[in-house]
Design a protein around this motif. Structure first.
Motif, PDB file in Angstrom:
ATOM      1  N   PRO A  69       0.645  -1.205  -0.021  1.00  0.00           N
ATOM      2  CA  PRO A  69       0.131  -0.034   0.271  1.00  0.00           C
ATOM      3  C   PRO A  69       0.815   1.299   0.120  1.00  0.00           C
ATOM      4  O   PRO A  69       2.102   1.678   0.580  1.00  0.00           O
ATOM      5  CB  PRO A  69      -0.725  -0.086   1.235  1.00  0.00           C
ATOM      6  N   ILE A  70       0.465   2.204  -0.684  1.00  0.00           N
ATOM      7  CA  ILE A  70       0.963   3.814  -0.648  1.00  0.00           C
ATOM      8  C   ILE A  70       0.285   4.360   0.659  1.00  0.00           C
ATOM      9  O   ILE A  70      -0.687   4.335   0.488  1.00  0.00           O
ATOM     10  CB  ILE A  70       0.801   4.389  -1.998  1.00  0.00           C
ATOM     11  N   PRO A  71       1.304   4.859   1.420  1.00  0.00           N
ATOM     12  CA  PRO A  71       0.860   5.632   2.505  1.00  0.00           C
ATOM     13  C   PRO A  71       0.017   6.449   2.160  1.00  0.00           C
ATOM     14  O   PRO A  71       0.092   7.414   1.088  1.00  0.00           O
ATOM     15  CB  PRO A  71       2.052   6.042   3.161  1.00  0.00           C
ATOM     16  N   ALA A  72      -1.230   6.925   2.931  1.00  0.00           N
ATOM     17  CA  ALA A  72      -2.251   7.986   2.770  1.00  0.00           C
ATOM     18  C   ALA A  72      -1.596   9.259   2.458  1.00  0.00           C
ATOM     19  O   ALA A  72      -2.139  10.062   1.758  1.00  0.00           O
ATOM     20  CB  ALA A  72      -3.257   7.863   3.741  1.00  0.00           C
ATOM     21  N   GLU A  73      -0.659   9.350   3.175  1.00  0.00           N
ATOM     22  CA  GLU A  73       0.024  10.877   3.523  1.00  0.00           C
ATOM     23  C   GLU A  73       0.616  11.162   2.071  1.00  0.00           C
ATOM     24  O   GLU A  73       0.638  12.223   1.487  1.00  0.00           O
ATOM     25  CB  GLU A  73       1.239  10.996   4.694  1.00  0.00           C
ATOM     26  N   ARG A  74       1.159  10.144   1.358  1.00  0.00           N
ATOM     27  CA  ARG A  74       1.739  10.444   0.082  1.00  0.00           C
ATOM     28  C   ARG A  74       0.710  10.785  -0.884  1.00  0.00           C
ATOM     29  O   ARG A  74       0.800  11.370  -1.947  1.00  0.00           O
ATOM     30  CB  ARG A  74       2.582   9.189  -0.231  1.00  0.00           C
ATOM     31  N   LEU A  75      -0.464   9.752  -0.670  1.00  0.00           N
ATOM     32  CA  LEU A  75      -1.512  10.226  -1.680  1.00  0.00           C
ATOM     33  C   LEU A  75      -2.173  11.428  -1.539  1.00  0.00           C
ATOM     34  O   LEU A  75      -2.870  11.945  -2.586  1.00  0.00           O
ATOM     35  CB  LEU A  75      -2.429   8.953  -1.558  1.00  0.00           C
ATOM     36  N   VAL A  76      -2.301  11.957  -0.116  1.00  0.00           N
ATOM     37  CA  VAL A  76      -2.669  13.304  -0.030  1.00  0.00           C
ATOM     38  C   VAL A  76      -1.653  14.321  -0.707  1.00  0.00           C
ATOM     39  O   VAL A  76      -2.257  15.147  -1.441  1.00  0.00           O
ATOM     40  CB  VAL A  76      -2.995  13.368   1.429  1.00  0.00           C
ATOM     41  N   ALA A  77      -0.535  14.086  -0.517  1.00  0.00           N
ATOM     42  CA  ALA A  77       0.359  15.172  -1.119  1.00  0.00           C
ATOM     43  C   ALA A  77       0.419  14.982  -2.644  1.00  0.00           C
ATOM     44  O   ALA A  77       0.779  16.051  -3.519  1.00  0.00           O
ATOM     45  CB  ALA A  77       1.804  14.837  -0.499  1.00  0.00           C
ATOM     46  N   ARG A  78       0.415  13.687  -3.328  1.00  0.00           N
ATOM     47  CA  ARG A  78       0.496  13.511  -4.452  1.00  0.00           C
ATOM     48  C   ARG A  78      -0.726  12.494  -4.934  1.00  0.00           C
ATOM     49  O   ARG A  78      -0.023  11.454  -5.144  1.00  0.00           O
ATOM     50  CB  ARG A  78       1.687  13.084  -5.000  1.00  0.00           C
ATOM     51  N   PRO A  79      -1.805  13.033  -5.182  1.00  0.00           N
ATOM     52  CA  PRO A  79      -2.854  12.014  -5.612  1.00  0.00           C
ATOM     53  C   PRO A  79      -2.463  11.071  -6.730  1.00  0.00           C
ATOM     54  O   PRO A  79      -3.343   9.847  -6.782  1.00  0.00           O
ATOM     55  CB  PRO A  79      -3.918  12.749  -6.029  1.00  0.00           C
ATOM     56  N   SER A  80      -1.857  11.400  -7.626  1.00  0.00           N
ATOM     57  CA  SER A  80      -1.612  10.528  -8.847  1.00  0.00           C
ATOM     58  C   SER A  80      -0.496   9.697  -8.665  1.00  0.00           C
ATOM     59  O   SER A  80       0.073   8.916  -9.466  1.00  0.00           O
ATOM     60  CB  SER A  80      -1.312  11.415 -10.054  1.00  0.00           C
ATOM     61  N   ALA A  81       0.340   9.563  -7.239  1.00  0.00           N
ATOM     62  CA  ALA A  81       1.343   8.610  -6.955  1.00  0.00           C
ATOM     63  C   ALA A  81       1.132   7.034  -7.481  1.00  0.00           C
ATOM     64  O   ALA A  81       0.174   6.759  -7.101  1.00  0.00           O
ATOM     65  CB  ALA A  81       1.683   8.589  -5.828  1.00  0.00           C
TER      66      ALA A  81
END
Length: 117
Positions: free
Chosen positions: A95-107
Motif C-alpha cells: 500500500p502507498i501511505p495515505a500521506e503520500r496520496l494526499v500530497a501526490r494523488p496521482s502517485a
C-alpha cells in the motif's frame, strides 16, 4: 479532505476538473500571445525592459505541458480507482501511505520505490 485519508474518486475528479480548467486557460493565454506577437512588429529581442515574447511563449508552453502531464496522471489515477489498484505501489505491490496520496494523488509508487528510480 481529511489529511489522514487518501483521495477519493470524487476528490480525484475535482482535481482533474481544476487541472483541465488550468490547461484551458493556459491554452487561451498561449493563443493570445501568438496572436499578439503576429500583429506586432516590435523588436522584443532587444528590449531592455523585460522578458521577450519568445521567453514568455516558452514559459507558457512549459507550464501547459506540465499541466497536461498532470491531467494524464490524474486520468491514470482514476483508472486505477476503477480497477482497484489505486493506492497500491506498482513497484513493490505494498500500500502507498495515505500521506503520500494526499500530497501526490496521482502517485503510482511508494516513496521507497520512487527513490530507486
Amino acid at each position: 479532505m481529511d489529511s489522514n485519508a487518501s483521495p477519493t474518486r470524487h476528490e480525484l475528479l475535482r482535481l482533474r476538473e481544476q487541472t483541465e480548467a488550468q490547461a484551458t486557460t493556459l491554452e487561451s493565454d498561449l493563443r493570445s500571445l501568438f496572436e499578439a506577437s503576429r500583429s506586432s512588429n516590435a523588436d522584443d529581442e532587444h528590449d531592455p525592459e523585460g522578458s521577450t515574447i519568445a521567453f514568455e511563449r516558452a514559459q507558457l508552453t512549459a507550464v501547459l505541458d506540465a499541466t497536461r502531464r498532470r491531467l494524464a496522471e490524474l486520468d491514470v489515477a482514476l483508472q486505477r480507482v476503477d480497477d482497484g489498484s489505486y493506492g497500491v505501489c506498482e513497484g513493490c505491490r505494498r500500500p502507498i501511505p495515505a500521506e503520500r496520496l494526499v500530497a501526490r494523488p496521482s502517485a503510482r509508487t511508494c516513496v521507497a520505490c520512487a527513490s530507486r528510480r
